[in-house]
Motif scaffolding. Structure first.
Motif, short mmCIF file in Angstrom:
data_model
loop_
_atom_site.label_atom_id
_atom_site.label_comp_id
_atom_site.label_asym_id
_atom_site.label_seq_id
_atom_site.Cartn_x
_atom_site.Cartn_y
_atom_site.Cartn_z
N LEU A 12 0.78 -1.02 0.15
CA LEU A 12 -0.15 -0.07 -0.14
C LEU A 12 0.83 1.27 -0.01
CD1 LEU A 12 -3.10 0.54 0.57
CD2 LEU A 12 -2.60 1.04 2.72
N THR A 13 0.72 2.14 -1.09
CA THR A 13 1.30 3.46 -1.02
C THR A 13 0.31 4.41 -1.00
OG1 THR A 13 3.43 2.74 -2.15
CG2 THR A 13 2.68 5.07 -2.23
N LYS A 19 2.50 13.76 -2.38
CA LYS A 19 3.49 13.51 -1.52
C LYS A 19 3.34 12.20 -0.79
CE LYS A 19 4.59 18.40 -1.16
NZ LYS A 19 4.52 19.74 -0.11
N PRO A 20 3.96 11.31 -0.96
CA PRO A 20 3.58 9.78 -0.37
C PRO A 20 3.98 9.84 1.14
CG PRO A 20 5.14 9.57 -2.39
CD PRO A 20 5.05 11.01 -2.08
N LYS A 57 -8.27 7.19 -0.80
CA LYS A 57 -7.69 6.09 -1.48
C LYS A 57 -6.35 6.07 -1.95
CE LYS A 57 -12.20 5.48 -2.61
NZ LYS A 57 -12.70 4.08 -2.53
N PRO A 58 -5.63 4.50 -1.80
CA PRO A 58 -4.34 4.63 -1.98
C PRO A 58 -3.92 4.88 -3.44
CG PRO A 58 -5.37 2.43 -2.07
CD PRO A 58 -6.47 3.63 -1.90
N VAL A 59 -2.54 5.32 -3.86
CA VAL A 59 -1.85 5.31 -4.88
C VAL A 59 -1.70 3.86 -5.74
CG1 VAL A 59 0.02 5.89 -6.30
CG2 VAL A 59 -0.79 7.55 -4.25
N GLU A 248 6.21 14.47 6.14
CA GLU A 248 5.76 14.11 7.28
C GLU A 248 4.12 14.40 6.98
OE1 GLU A 248 6.79 16.05 10.74
OE2 GLU A 248 8.60 15.13 11.11
N GLU A 249 3.39 13.59 7.66
CA GLU A 249 1.77 13.39 7.56
C GLU A 249 1.30 14.47 8.31
OE1 GLU A 249 -1.76 10.32 8.69
OE2 GLU A 249 0.44 9.83 9.26
#
Length: 251
Positions: A12-13, A19-20, A57-59, A248-249
């Motif tokens: 999962l990314t 920006k991941p 939604k994931p990349v 950073e998140e």
């Protein structure tokens, strides 16, 4: 005997504004286990939960959900997952009583435009009793302390009668009485073969409270039983300051 899966995440990314914040994460959450997700601020812990809950939604990557033994998509099993958000993300000025909030956990059982039945109100009051908040059922949520609010949101999740419970830092800023109530109830759920996933910030209590641990710092670094995985080496690797895999998140 092989342990049953509740949620399986594969490569999962997840990214915000390209920006991941979570990279190539793979982890399996086991049925009937109480699992802690730990890592520094900005590590992607809340992002992982929000992706599991289909808020983001994931990349790339895949999430499989298992209710019973069959793999399903989120939309098919969403009523089987209960969520307790971070205290700081809730609008506590919203005009609702404690009972109103807990009854929200019954909506998945009611369907659209149906009023709560006596059974639903009885279940809501039963869950309020479990969290020690019976005498507050007519109180406005804005009038509660932080620990009381967290107990009400746990009661809402319990009222949902779900199979998987996901909690984002439920012990942050609560008093010791509330902490004991929350952890005792979460352990009860695992005895009923429910799956409980908790973002947790206090490393000192991981060994006392949890069966499994997942170390995250922008990727899943290690995961497994607390008895073998919660080691100084894994802690040091996860909280190392020079890990710069992504932005950073902002948790």
């Amino acid at each position: 005997m092989e342990e049953q899966k509740a949620i399986k995440i594969h490569q999962l990314t997840v990214a915000y504004d390209a920006k991941p914040v979570l990279w190539n994460a793979s982890v399996t959450f086991k049925k009937g286990k109480l699992t802690a997700i730990v890592g520094p601020n900005g590590a992607g812990k809340s992002t992982l939960l929000k992706t599991i809950l289909d808020f983001i939604k994931p990349v790339t990557g895949q999430i499989e959900y298992f209710v019973g033994k069959q793999s399903s998509e989120y939309k098919e099993i969403k009523n089987h997952i209960a969520y307790v958000p971070q205290n700081s993300t809730v609008d506590w000025d919203f005009p609702a009583t404690v009972l109103d909030v807990v009854l929200m956990g019954r909506y998945g059982h009611l369907g659209w435009f149906k009023r709560p039945r006596k059974k639903d109100k009885d279940i809501a009051k039963e869950m309020l009793a479990k969290v020690g908040m019976t005498t507050f059922f007519n109180r406005q949520i804005s009038q509660l302390s932080g620990g009381q609010r967290q107990r009400v949101f746990l009661a809402r999740a319990l009222a949902q009668e779900a199979d998987i419970y996901i909690l984002d830092e439920p012990l942050a800023g609560v008093d010791m009485k509330t902490e004991r109530i929350i952890m005792d109830l979460l352990k009860e759920l695992t005895k009923e073969n429910k799956t409980v996933i908790v973002v947790h910030h206090d490393l000192q209590t991981v060994e006392a409270y949890f069966d499994e641990v997942v170390f995250i710092n922008q990727e899943v670094l290690n995961n497994g039983p607390v008895s073998s995985t919660f080691t100084k080496g894994n802690i040091d690797e996860t909280y190392r300051q020079d890990r710069n895999l992504g932005e950073e998140e902002g948790e």
